[in-house]
Design a protein around this motif. Sequence first.
Motif: not given
Length: 658
Positions: A231-242
């Motif tokens: 999701r766009k409102d996820d913390d960027v750390a979550v996106i990096l982890a994904r």
Amino acid sequence: MSDRVLIVDDSLTVRMDLAEAFQEAGFDVEPCATAAEARAALARDGFGLIVLDVILPDADGVDLLQEFRAAEVPAPIMLLSTEAAVRDRIRGLRTGADEYVGKPYDRNYVVSRARELMRKDHGSPSAPSATVLVIDDSEAVRKHLERAFRDAGYDVLLAASGEEGLRIAANARPAVIIVDGLLPGIDGPAVIRRVRLDAALRKTPCLLLTASEGPGAELEALDAGADAFVRKDDDVAVILARVAAVLRGGSAGAQESAATSVESPKKILAVDDSQTYLQSVAGALRGEGYDVVLAGSGEEALDLLSVQSVECVLLDLIMPGLGGRETCQRIKAVPGLRDLPVIILTAVEDRDAMIEGLAAGADDYIAKSSDFEVLRARVRAQIRRRQFEDENRDFREHALRMEMEAAEARSARKLAETRAALVGELEQKNRELEAFSYSVSHDLRAPLRSIDGFSKMLLEDYAERLDDRGRDHLGRVRNAAQRMGELIDYLLQLSRVGRSEMRRERADLSALAHAVAAELQEQSPHRRVRFAIHKGLFVEADPRLTRVVLENLLGNAWKFTGKSEDPTIEFGALNDDGETVYFVRDNGTGFDMQYAGKLFAPFQRLHSAAEFPGSGIGLATVQRVVGRHGGRVWAEGSVGKGATFFWTLPGARGGDEP
């Protein structure tokens, strides 16, 4: 390999535009305005690519190209000039250019094609181990994710639309793609679906970026083929982890694929005597990332195709000189161009013209319009179709090669122990093939009989109500049904050759050849062909199967001498180092020897099916019969001068002169 690009063009605008495009793509660029500056640059340093204008203030670009080739400059060379200069294009490509791009050009195509040339010339360029492609129409989101990924050690590529993202993915082969769900043009799920359908990209991990909070967001992402969603409102750390998680998952990514992507740079040949319409078509297709080659006549198109490979041809139906239908026939008659998609364009919607165009070999037929959406969609569909066909063909050939290698390895390891098992397995497969063939033939013959029977009833019972056109159409339906029946017979014959019991006895090949020749003459009493059949040709072989060989070879000779002034077919034998070699020789159409290896493969054709109809499996059957007898078969020919087919049958002896 060197990532340096030498741009040689006297136009400051072109130099600046291309320099900017290559620099944005990560290349080091040196622009030059003259041939003298280019020579000096090459003397100082090496380059991975040279972009060279055809017209320079102090030299002719093609002459400079020839100079570079003579000096063995290793870099691929891309010529750049006005599209109207067809003769310059042909001269440049024949001189040794690796590519020729017409002005006005699409800068994305130039960079994408440059990557392909450099990859082909020097192998895959050194690419970052983890490159992330971010596709989002929001500049703020793109910049935010770019900073985050660069800080985490990734290389980042950016695209503002789905179409642009697919082109970048095809050329740069990123390790992972992050795509927004809502985009102008094609949306995020559609981008992922096209990635999954692309042979070169389908293994690339994809993450769908969504602003939705609903429970259906994840289902939508997975249904599209995404590896994960964020999701766009996820913390960027979550996106990096994904991203790290999907990369750890072991997906190879597109960088390991040697396949060509549907989205990689494609060249289209547009042929029309109207320059206005040509420019409109070129503008519409260049906006989709295609490079468009323009030709004003069928003759120019054929000249261009002799030196320039393209992915699709758009062909005007009505032109002075060589018309669209005739040009299409000539294209499809060239073995190397037979699979090239051809789309015929016409300003007049005429049903008969459409039927004739498709019968000439065209793959599609479109009415001209100022709305080019349909044209773009059809071009993409034809290119995708051809890619899938090539991919399936490569897959089948690879599977067959692997199977043969495995069989040879097994035989080498344990030939004595496995011989009986292999023979039994082969017989079982042949029985299954024959059973399948009979089942399919039964299922096919029933509707064929209905088609033929009802067509015949219409012709007989409603003859007075049918005009000439109606009778002609029904006649074509009956001919097609009967031809299909013949093809079924040939397939059954091919399946039986491998399984049926073979008996060897003394067979009179001369008598069999006379019988086949008489049948051919009875089937076409209006033709007169001179047969020269040697006497006294006897062999210890299966008479039924040897007749199959003669039926196919003499039948082919009969067919391909149809346009000869004095059609002559000879059947005889000669002695080659103590071995009897049989031959069938004709003075018909012939073939190019570079394609001789394809002759005996099922459904391979070297001539137009419309001009020389046939099942496409006759020579495969000949090879199978001869092989079962322990012999071999080969062919020699020359275009326009006829062909000779040779074969051996152990236990044979020659005969007298004809």
